[in-house]
Write an enzyme that holds these catalytic residues in place. Sequence first.
Site, PDB file in Angstrom:
ATOM      1  NE  ARG A 106      -4.205   1.686   0.612  1.00 26.60           N
ATOM      2  CZ  ARG A 106      -5.011   2.191  -0.304  1.00 26.60           C
ATOM      3  NH1 ARG A 106      -4.762   2.004  -1.593  1.00 26.60           N
ATOM      4  NH2 ARG A 106      -6.079   2.873   0.049  1.00 26.60           N
ATOM      5  CB  THR A 379      -8.907  -1.038  -8.273  1.00 25.14           C
ATOM      6  OG1 THR A 379      -8.820   0.161  -7.498  1.00 25.14           O
ATOM      7  CG2 THR A 379      -8.334  -2.183  -7.458  1.00 25.14           C
ATOM      8  CB  SER A 450      -6.953  -0.480   0.978  1.00 20.76           C
ATOM      9  OG  SER A 450      -7.306  -1.156  -0.217  1.00 20.76           O
ATOM     10  N   GLY A 470     -13.308  -2.075  -7.591  1.00 21.28           N
ATOM     11  CA  GLY A 470     -14.644  -1.579  -7.315  1.00 21.28           C
ATOM     12  C   GLY A 470     -14.732  -0.574  -6.199  1.00 21.28           C
TER      13      GLY A 470
END
Length: 586
Positions: A106, A379, A450, A470
């Site tokens: 991340r 994504t 996240s 999504g």
Amino acid sequence: MTLVHRVLLALALLVPAALPVHAEAPARGQAGATAHPPGAAIASAHPAATEAGFEVLAKGGNAFDAAVAVSAALSVVEPISSGLGGGGFFLLHDAASGRDVFVDARETAPAAVTSERYRGADGKLDSDRAQNGPWAAAIPGLPAALVHVAERYGRLPLSESLAPAIRLARDGFPVYGRLERGYAARREVMERYPGTRQAFLIDGKPMREGQILRQPDLARTLEAIAERGFDGFYRGPVAKKLVAGVRAAGGQWTAEDLAAYRVKEREPLRFRYRDWEIVTAPPPSSGGVALAQMLNILSAWDLRGLDPAARAHLTIEAMRRAYRDRTFYLGDPDFVHVPVDVLTSPYYAAGLRATIHPEKATPSDALSGLPTPLEDEETTHFSIIDAEGNRAAVTQTVNLLFGSGLVPPGTGVLLNNEMDDFALLPGQPNAFGVMGYEANAPQPGKRPLSSMTPTFMLSPDRIAVLGTPGGSRIITMVLLGVLGYDDGLGAQEVAALPRFHHQWWPDVVLAERGAFDAATAQRLRAMGHTLDLPEDNVSGRASSHVWGNLQTVMWDLRSGTLQAGGDPRYRESSAQVRQMEAAAAP
């Protein structure tokens, strides 16, 4: 937070710590723990990425080498969704040792970050600064993950596993419709920056479907990583260009911000649902915790025996409660205490379940605001099983369409806009309509919360790998995928399942077209649910579009077969099974 919610949390904290929350892995059925799949399966969002994975497997690589190849190739052909300027989560299973590991790549906040930098003159969140340009960009993690996974778990050198992506960037690939549409949607921001114009304009004009998009600067950056590993991106010439490009655009990245980046290996989150062991993402993902909460709540009902309206009602109410807790408790575990054991406890779920009326919707805390916006192409996810039984579930992102829109000149690297995933201002929603408070407030070096939820499912009969893009809907799409596999569906059927979503705030159920038939929708409304359906053609909200891009593979231990499921919503989805020999470890 309501009084009822505080009481439920207090009761949950009284649960003895010695009581087990996570179970051991289930038996592997008659196939046994030493059995191998009959080949390899890869499902990704683009055929060039899937082919890159098989190319590396054919050279003697394992699933982890293939994951590096697929990830890097998607970074080239899906800049709309992910790239070297973003981050991701790699959930890996090593068949030889039986070990699962979660590689957290991340992005991290740069040292110059403060909440005040994102406050407009009116005191509200400055959405343009949060989502576009240099202040939107966190320090990328994906390049470090490619190096880490290749060096620690792969068999091949980076020069081999990155070769397909380098070739795609140098020689180019045909622009597809989704890429053209995404650029058109973000054109105003993209063309603010000279490096971005250089990277994505073709003959000085916006890209069009069928044209060949070549990215020579990105190819050279990938070559630098292949040659120098971590230092090829985070130190040296590429790093200098990244810092210079951000600062020229008005940001304040430093060389120290880049050099200090590190991936984190974390223990995956594990829990049981019916006959399945679920292995999934821990914080700083909110996905695994929310998935555990929802499935723990739903475990008391035989969902397969319920009519569609009752099943949808209970599922929506589980979603509502999990997203509420996400708002208050979830953040980077290196900076805040996240009560994972409480939130994933079956006893806590029992308390939440007791608040669900079987025939009535529970009103969410009333907060005004905007609807959840469209997010399907931002994504990406891919799933891999190799011929040895190694597995990879990888979700990676630059956040919104084309991230921040900023490419530092000479790098080809499109930077993310993950700073918007922090609670930049407490209680104010981000681009996905979700809010947060202190647990997800920005701090230097901190990772934003996240929703990415790469997941393994294991039963005595089947092993599945799944995930999806999504935005805030990732978690509910994975939930519906898990329930689909539990219903006995195959991989392609799971990828095609219709989707619906509730995230506590705003208090509305969104759904794809056809998710509910007319009778089910009527009954849900009679229960008190507010539905925003594309069939109604009233609001023009995000629900008028399809969601996600779920990619999944499944190994059926009973039949000894593999399945791959690519999301049928997008013609670029590529799910393949190939016969391959299991290579002996060196």
